[in-house]
Write an enzyme that holds these catalytic residues in place. Structure first.
Site, PDB file in Angstrom:
ATOM      1  N   ALA A  29       0.804  -1.216   0.000  1.00  0.00           N
ATOM      2  CA  ALA A  29       0.000   0.000   0.000  1.00  0.00           C
ATOM      3  C   ALA A  29       0.844   1.277   0.000  1.00  0.00           C
ATOM      4  O   ALA A  29       0.400   2.313  -0.487  1.00  0.00           O
ATOM      5  CB  ALA A  29      -0.935  -0.018   1.211  1.00  0.00           C
ATOM      6  N   GLN A 106       0.460  -6.593  -3.474  1.00  0.00           N
ATOM      7  CA  GLN A 106      -0.618  -6.817  -2.501  1.00  0.00           C
ATOM      8  C   GLN A 106      -1.718  -5.799  -2.725  1.00  0.00           C
ATOM      9  O   GLN A 106      -2.744  -5.847  -2.067  1.00  0.00           O
ATOM     10  CB  GLN A 106      -0.080  -6.646  -1.082  1.00  0.00           C
ATOM     11  CG  GLN A 106       1.044  -7.581  -0.724  1.00  0.00           C
ATOM     12  CD  GLN A 106       1.618  -7.208   0.632  1.00  0.00           C
ATOM     13  OE1 GLN A 106       1.195  -7.703   1.669  1.00  0.00           O
ATOM     14  NE2 GLN A 106       2.581  -6.315   0.640  1.00  0.00           N
ATOM     15  N   HIS A 126      -3.817 -10.094  -3.541  1.00  0.00           N
ATOM     16  CA  HIS A 126      -5.025  -9.780  -2.759  1.00  0.00           C
ATOM     17  C   HIS A 126      -6.161  -9.277  -3.638  1.00  0.00           C
ATOM     18  O   HIS A 126      -7.075  -8.613  -3.156  1.00  0.00           O
ATOM     19  CB  HIS A 126      -4.691  -8.765  -1.660  1.00  0.00           C
ATOM     20  CG  HIS A 126      -3.707  -9.319  -0.657  1.00  0.00           C
ATOM     21  ND1 HIS A 126      -2.897  -8.537   0.121  1.00  0.00           N
ATOM     22  CD2 HIS A 126      -3.408 -10.602  -0.317  1.00  0.00           C
ATOM     23  CE1 HIS A 126      -2.136  -9.310   0.907  1.00  0.00           C
ATOM     24  NE2 HIS A 126      -2.424 -10.563   0.652  1.00  0.00           N
ATOM     25  N   CYS A 134     -19.128 -12.637  -8.444  1.00  0.00           N
ATOM     26  CA  CYS A 134     -20.056 -13.441  -7.658  1.00  0.00           C
ATOM     27  C   CYS A 134     -19.260 -14.500  -6.895  1.00  0.00           C
ATOM     28  O   CYS A 134     -18.384 -15.156  -7.467  1.00  0.00           O
ATOM     29  CB  CYS A 134     -21.066 -14.111  -8.594  1.00  0.00           C
ATOM     30  SG  CYS A 134     -21.991 -15.409  -7.756  1.00  0.00           S
ATOM     31  N   CYS A 162     -26.938 -16.732 -10.266  1.00  0.00           N
ATOM     32  CA  CYS A 162     -27.047 -17.814  -9.276  1.00  0.00           C
ATOM     33  C   CYS A 162     -27.543 -17.337  -7.906  1.00  0.00           C
ATOM     34  O   CYS A 162     -27.758 -18.166  -7.012  1.00  0.00           O
ATOM     35  CB  CYS A 162     -25.713 -18.550  -9.139  1.00  0.00           C
ATOM     36  SG  CYS A 162     -24.455 -17.612  -8.276  1.00  0.00           S
ATOM     37  N   SER A 201       4.561  -3.195   4.900  1.00  0.00           N
ATOM     38  CA  SER A 201       4.980  -3.412   6.286  1.00  0.00           C
ATOM     39  C   SER A 201       5.395  -4.875   6.500  1.00  0.00           C
ATOM     40  O   SER A 201       5.934  -5.210   7.541  1.00  0.00           O
ATOM     41  CB  SER A 201       3.838  -3.045   7.232  1.00  0.00           C
ATOM     42  OG  SER A 201       2.687  -3.805   6.914  1.00  0.00           O
ATOM     43  N   ASP A 242      11.217   8.050   1.653  1.00  0.00           N
ATOM     44  CA  ASP A 242       9.987   8.153   0.862  1.00  0.00           C
ATOM     45  C   ASP A 242      10.159   7.427  -0.488  1.00  0.00           C
ATOM     46  O   ASP A 242      11.201   7.542  -1.136  1.00  0.00           O
ATOM     47  CB  ASP A 242       9.669   9.632   0.633  1.00  0.00           C
ATOM     48  CG  ASP A 242       8.431   9.806  -0.212  1.00  0.00           C
ATOM     49  OD1 ASP A 242       7.330   9.560   0.303  1.00  0.00           O
ATOM     50  OD2 ASP A 242       8.563  10.147  -1.401  1.00  0.00           O
ATOM     51  N   ILE A 243       9.107   6.714  -0.888  1.00  0.00           N
ATOM     52  CA  ILE A 243       9.196   5.900  -2.105  1.00  0.00           C
ATOM     53  C   ILE A 243       9.323   6.768  -3.358  1.00  0.00           C
ATOM     54  O   ILE A 243      10.136   6.488  -4.242  1.00  0.00           O
ATOM     55  CB  ILE A 243       7.951   4.987  -2.202  1.00  0.00           C
ATOM     56  CG1 ILE A 243       8.033   3.918  -1.118  1.00  0.00           C
ATOM     57  CG2 ILE A 243       7.831   4.355  -3.592  1.00  0.00           C
ATOM     58  CD1 ILE A 243       6.701   3.253  -0.798  1.00  0.00           C
TER      59      ILE A 243
HETATM   60  P1  NAD Z   1       0.664  -1.578   5.045  1.00  0.00           P
HETATM   61  O1  NAD Z   1      -0.275  -0.422   5.206  1.00  0.00           O
HETATM   62  O2  NAD Z   1       0.690  -2.618   6.104  1.00  0.00           O
HETATM   63  O3  NAD Z   1       2.145  -1.017   4.929  1.00  0.00           O
HETATM   64  C1  NAD Z   1       2.470   0.066   4.109  1.00  0.00           C
HETATM   65  C2  NAD Z   1       3.863   0.524   4.496  1.00  0.00           C
HETATM   66  O4  NAD Z   1       4.254   1.541   3.590  1.00  0.00           O
HETATM   67  C3  NAD Z   1       3.942   1.097   5.912  1.00  0.00           C
HETATM   68  O5  NAD Z   1       5.032   0.504   6.591  1.00  0.00           O
HETATM   69  C4  NAD Z   1       4.176   2.584   5.672  1.00  0.00           C
HETATM   70  O6  NAD Z   1       4.977   3.163   6.670  1.00  0.00           O
HETATM   71  C5  NAD Z   1       4.864   2.574   4.319  1.00  0.00           C
HETATM   72  N1  NAD Z   1       4.673   3.799   3.522  1.00  0.00           N
HETATM   73  C6  NAD Z   1       3.516   4.457   3.289  1.00  0.00           C
HETATM   74  N2  NAD Z   1       3.716   5.506   2.449  1.00  0.00           N
HETATM   75  C7  NAD Z   1       5.039   5.509   2.160  1.00  0.00           C
HETATM   76  C8  NAD Z   1       5.873   6.345   1.360  1.00  0.00           C
HETATM   77  N3  NAD Z   1       5.371   7.377   0.665  1.00  0.00           N
HETATM   78  N4  NAD Z   1       7.199   6.071   1.298  1.00  0.00           N
HETATM   79  C9  NAD Z   1       7.729   5.026   2.009  1.00  0.00           C
HETATM   80  N5  NAD Z   1       6.992   4.194   2.767  1.00  0.00           N
HETATM   81  C10 NAD Z   1       5.656   4.424   2.840  1.00  0.00           C
HETATM   82  O7  NAD Z   1       0.406  -2.184   3.615  1.00  0.00           O
HETATM   83  P2  NAD Z   1       0.713  -3.647   3.032  1.00  0.00           P
HETATM   84  O8  NAD Z   1       2.012  -4.156   3.549  1.00  0.00           O
HETATM   85  O9  NAD Z   1       0.481  -3.527   1.583  1.00  0.00           O
HETATM   86  O10 NAD Z   1      -0.400  -4.611   3.650  1.00  0.00           O
HETATM   87  C11 NAD Z   1      -1.695  -4.217   3.881  1.00  0.00           C
HETATM   88  C12 NAD Z   1      -2.789  -4.769   2.993  1.00  0.00           C
HETATM   89  O11 NAD Z   1      -3.535  -3.621   2.685  1.00  0.00           O
HETATM   90  C13 NAD Z   1      -2.460  -5.340   1.648  1.00  0.00           C
HETATM   91  O12 NAD Z   1      -2.795  -6.656   1.662  1.00  0.00           O
HETATM   92  C14 NAD Z   1      -3.380  -4.615   0.640  1.00  0.00           C
HETATM   93  O13 NAD Z   1      -4.250  -5.542   0.036  1.00  0.00           O
HETATM   94  C15 NAD Z   1      -4.204  -3.690   1.442  1.00  0.00           C
HETATM   95  N6  NAD Z   1      -4.287  -2.282   0.987  1.00  0.00           N
HETATM   96  C16 NAD Z   1      -4.116  -1.950  -0.320  1.00  0.00           C
HETATM   97  C17 NAD Z   1      -4.187  -0.617  -0.716  1.00  0.00           C
HETATM   98  C18 NAD Z   1      -3.999  -0.283  -2.172  1.00  0.00           C
HETATM   99  O14 NAD Z   1      -4.323  -1.090  -3.025  1.00  0.00           O
HETATM  100  N7  NAD Z   1      -3.466   0.905  -2.493  1.00  0.00           N
HETATM  101  C19 NAD Z   1      -4.396   0.379   0.246  1.00  0.00           C
HETATM  102  C20 NAD Z   1      -4.581  -0.002   1.600  1.00  0.00           C
HETATM  103  C21 NAD Z   1      -4.513  -1.348   1.963  1.00  0.00           C
END
Ligand code: NAD
Length: 253
Positions: A29, A106, A126, A134, A162, A201, A242-243
């Site tokens: 995320a 994910q 995910h 459905c 269904c 995370s 930051d990413i």
């Molecule tokens: P998570 O929220 O557990 O972890 C996200 C990590 O990214 C955190 O550690 C956070 O500190 C870091 N982060 C956030 N913004 C950042 C940035 N700009 N630069 C650097 N680091 C940054 O997410 P996860 O590990 O993907 O697991 C959570 C579940 O949440 C996944 O299974 C997913 O399906 C779901 N999810 C998806 C979305 C999406 O599709 N965008 C959004 C929310 C949750």
């Protein structure tokens, strides 16, 4: 090893990308927060606002299904407005350059596809929230249909064919993992020489097993995340920045 700062992290990552033949990114995320989609675990993240609805509750309860769809419709302006960020675009550039065969994600937001990855080359562990299926016969529905049905009946929609519940095409907690995506992710993790974790995370399993698998199969492991993860100790390089700032320099044509 943790990069001393952004500059040295970007330099070391650049060297590792140049040396690699097959790079497999694994995204979470965090790569999409720059696009305006909140993550789960940061302050203000989705989890702090809403307790996730587990799969068995969704199946068992009309109220849970109604609540789940209400939340999804509330998020629609956010998902609809989201555009790929620098992280997505950098990975798409490396994909076009032939360095990345496919991305494991994910995320459920479809932004890798929007950034230029062929749908076949996005392995979604995910699922995807931009359409629905459905739960009985797997018929695919779009969200406009789901919304019209919800608004006209006042309850979460069931399948026209269904009669079983229709759910966004995501994998909820407690729902079986998609077998094909798990198999493809496993193969990718086993066959790359650089595994690049971006914005996860690494606490959601079994997805979080992929970086360890890649490392055990001989790949170098890089983690780009602004918070520590439990796998930082085994990574070859950790960039705790930051990413967008970290991957921005790798956005090409
Ligand atoms: P998570 O929220 O557990 O972890 C996200 C990590 O990214 C955190 O550690 C956070 O500190 C870091 N982060 C956030 N913004 C950042 C940035 N700009 N630069 C650097 N680091 C940054 O997410 P996860 O590990 O993907 O697991 C959570 C579940 O949440 C996944 O299974 C997913 O399906 C779901 N999810 C998806 C979305 C999406 O599709 N965008 C959004 C929310 C949750």
């Amino acid at each position: 090893m943790i990069a001393a700062d952004l500059r040295s992290g970007v330099d070391q990552l650049g060297e590792m990308i140049a040396a690699a033949n097959v790079i497999v990114p694994f995204t979470g995320a965090g790569i999409s927060t720059e696009s305006g989609i909140p993550d789960f675990r940061s302050p203000g993240g989705l989890w702090s606002l809403n307790r996730p609805i587990p799969f068995d509750e969704f199946v068992a309860s009309q109220d849970a299904r109604d609540e789940s769809w209400r939340r999804r419709f509330n998020m629609e302006p956010t998902f609809a407005a989201a555009r790929p960020g620098r992280g997505h675009r950098a990975l798409a550039s490396l994909y076009r350059a032939g360095k990345i065969p496919a991305v494991i994600t994910q995320n459920i937001d479809n932004l890798h596809q929007t950034s230029g990855f062929a749908a076949d080359h996005v392995v979604e562990l995910h699922g995807n929230t931009t359409y629905a299926r459905c739960l009985g016969c797997e018929k695919r529905y779009n969200l406009v249909w789901a919304r019209q049905r919800f608004e006209s009946t006042g309850i979460a929609p069931n399948c026209d064919d269904c009669g079983e519940p229709v759910k966004t095409a995501t994998i909820s907690f407690g729902q079986p993992m998609p077998e094909d995506a798990m198999r493809r992710a496993t193969e990718l993790a086993q066959s790359c020489d650089l595994f690049l974790v971006v914005g996860s995370s690494l606490v959601v399993w079994p997805a979080a097993g992929m970086p360890l698998l890649a490392k055990n199969c001989g790949a170098r492991l890089v983690i780009v995340n602004n918070e520590p993860t439990e796998q930082d100790d085994v990574a070859d390089l950790v960039i705790r920045c930051d990413i967008g700032e970290t991957l921005g320099p790798f956005v090409g044509n």
